[in-house]
Scaffold this motif. Structure first.
Motif, PDB file in Angstrom:
ATOM      1  N   THR A 279       4.060   5.554   0.209  1.00  0.00           N
ATOM      2  CA  THR A 279       2.539   6.406   0.281  1.00  0.00           C
ATOM      3  C   THR A 279       2.818   7.473   1.533  1.00  0.00           C
ATOM      4  O   THR A 279       2.209   8.744   1.120  1.00  0.00           O
ATOM      5  CB  THR A 279       1.520   5.467   0.687  1.00  0.00           C
ATOM      6  OG1 THR A 279       1.558   4.904   1.744  1.00  0.00           O
ATOM      7  CG2 THR A 279       1.140   4.387  -0.563  1.00  0.00           C
ATOM      8  N   THR A 280       3.429   7.394   2.430  1.00  0.00           N
ATOM      9  CA  THR A 280       3.474   8.373   3.465  1.00  0.00           C
ATOM     10  C   THR A 280       4.358   9.460   3.010  1.00  0.00           C
ATOM     11  O   THR A 280       4.164  10.820   3.199  1.00  0.00           O
ATOM     12  CB  THR A 280       4.191   7.721   4.785  1.00  0.00           C
ATOM     13  OG1 THR A 280       3.561   6.799   5.476  1.00  0.00           O
ATOM     14  CG2 THR A 280       4.293   8.955   5.715  1.00  0.00           C
TER      15      THR A 280
ATOM     16  N   GLY B  25      -1.909   9.865   2.494  1.00  0.00           N
ATOM     17  CA  GLY B  25      -0.407   9.178   2.639  1.00  0.00           C
ATOM     18  C   GLY B  25      -0.825   8.102   4.098  1.00  0.00           C
ATOM     19  O   GLY B  25      -0.044   6.918   3.909  1.00  0.00           O
ATOM     20  N   LEU B  26      -1.440   8.453   5.105  1.00  0.00           N
ATOM     21  CA  LEU B  26      -1.775   7.913   6.183  1.00  0.00           C
ATOM     22  C   LEU B  26      -2.598   6.538   5.722  1.00  0.00           C
ATOM     23  O   LEU B  26      -2.417   5.191   6.157  1.00  0.00           O
ATOM     24  CB  LEU B  26      -2.422   8.449   7.120  1.00  0.00           C
ATOM     25  CG  LEU B  26      -2.720   7.582   8.738  1.00  0.00           C
ATOM     26  CD1 LEU B  26      -1.519   7.205   9.180  1.00  0.00           C
ATOM     27  CD2 LEU B  26      -3.520   8.529   9.512  1.00  0.00           C
TER      28      LEU B  26
ATOM     29  N   ALA C  98       4.017   1.031   2.393  1.00  0.00           N
ATOM     30  CA  ALA C  98       3.603   2.089   3.367  1.00  0.00           C
ATOM     31  C   ALA C  98       4.399   3.504   3.282  1.00  0.00           C
ATOM     32  O   ALA C  98       3.828   4.409   3.300  1.00  0.00           O
ATOM     33  CB  ALA C  98       3.450   1.455   4.710  1.00  0.00           C
ATOM     34  N   LEU C  99       5.865   3.104   3.310  1.00  0.00           N
ATOM     35  CA  LEU C  99       6.714   4.057   3.593  1.00  0.00           C
ATOM     36  C   LEU C  99       6.475   4.968   2.237  1.00  0.00           C
ATOM     37  O   LEU C  99       6.626   6.333   2.303  1.00  0.00           O
ATOM     38  CB  LEU C  99       7.993   3.793   3.853  1.00  0.00           C
ATOM     39  CG  LEU C  99       8.443   3.242   4.903  1.00  0.00           C
ATOM     40  CD1 LEU C  99       9.661   2.539   4.928  1.00  0.00           C
ATOM     41  CD2 LEU C  99       8.282   3.975   6.211  1.00  0.00           C
TER      42      LEU C  99
ATOM     43  N   PRO D  22      -1.617  14.710   4.134  1.00  0.00           N
ATOM     44  CA  PRO D  22      -0.951  13.554   4.883  1.00  0.00           C
ATOM     45  C   PRO D  22      -1.958  12.378   5.342  1.00  0.00           C
ATOM     46  O   PRO D  22      -1.501  11.326   5.481  1.00  0.00           O
ATOM     47  CB  PRO D  22      -0.847  14.356   6.202  1.00  0.00           C
ATOM     48  CG  PRO D  22      -0.735  15.791   5.659  1.00  0.00           C
ATOM     49  CD  PRO D  22      -1.779  15.703   4.778  1.00  0.00           C
TER      50      PRO D  22
ATOM     51  N   THR E 214      -0.495   4.133   4.146  1.00  0.00           N
ATOM     52  CA  THR E 214       0.498   3.538   4.983  1.00  0.00           C
ATOM     53  C   THR E 214      -0.313   2.311   5.605  1.00  0.00           C
ATOM     54  O   THR E 214       0.125   1.228   5.783  1.00  0.00           O
ATOM     55  CB  THR E 214       0.843   4.333   6.091  1.00  0.00           C
ATOM     56  OG1 THR E 214       1.625   5.451   5.554  1.00  0.00           O
ATOM     57  CG2 THR E 214       1.688   3.701   7.233  1.00  0.00           C
TER      58      THR E 214
END
Length: 119
Positions: free
Chosen positions: A72-73, A36-37, A69-70, A33, A40
Motif C-alpha cells: 500500500t505504501t 498509502g500511509l 503495508a509495503l 501518500p 501501511t
C-alpha cells in the motif's frame, strides 16, 4: 480601451479553462501518500494481529501484514509521484502560455494604437 478590456476578459477565460483539472492533480498528488500511509498502518495492525493469533513471534506471523503495508505504501507513492510531476508540468505550460498571451495582447493593442495614430 474597449479592446484591452476584451483581451483581458478573453485571457482570463482561457486561463481558467487551462487550469481546470489541475486542482484535481494537486489533490491526488498530495493525498495519495496519506492513503498509502493509511494502508501501511492497517498492514502493521494486521501484522500484530497475526502475531497475537500465532503462538510464535517469528517472521512468518508478521510477514503477511508487513507485505500488505509495503504494497500500500508503494501504490500510494506510485500514484502520487506522477500526479505531482504532471501537475508541475502542466502548471508551467499554463504559466508559459499566459506570458505568451499577455505579450501577444500587448502587441495587438500596440498595433491598434499605431493604426489609430496614422489616421
Amino acid at each position: 480601451m474597449r479592446v484591452r478590456r476584451a483581451l483581458q476578459r478573453a485571457t482570463a477565460i482561457k486561463i481558467a479553462e487551462f487550469r481546470r483539472g489541475l486542482s484535481g492533480l494537486a489533490t491526488i498528488g498530495s493525498t495519495a501518500p496519506f492513503v498509502g500511509l493509511f494502508g501501511t498502518v492497517f498492514g502493521i495492525i494486521n501484522a500484530f494481529v497475526g502475531m497475537g493469533e500465532s503462538a510464535s513471534a517469528g517472521i512468518s506471523a508478521v510477514a503477511g501484514g508487513i507485505a500488505e503495508a509495503l504494497v500500500t505504501t508503494a501504490v500510494g507513492l506510485a500514484v502520487a509521484v506522477p500526479a505531482v510531476w504532471l501537475f508541475n508540468y502542466f502548471t508551467s505550460k499554463v504559466d508559459n502560455f499566459v506570458v505568451e498571451m499577455d505579450n501577444s495582447s500587448a502587441e495587438l493593442i500596440d498595433f491598434f494604437l499605431k493604426q489609430r495614430g496614422k489616421k
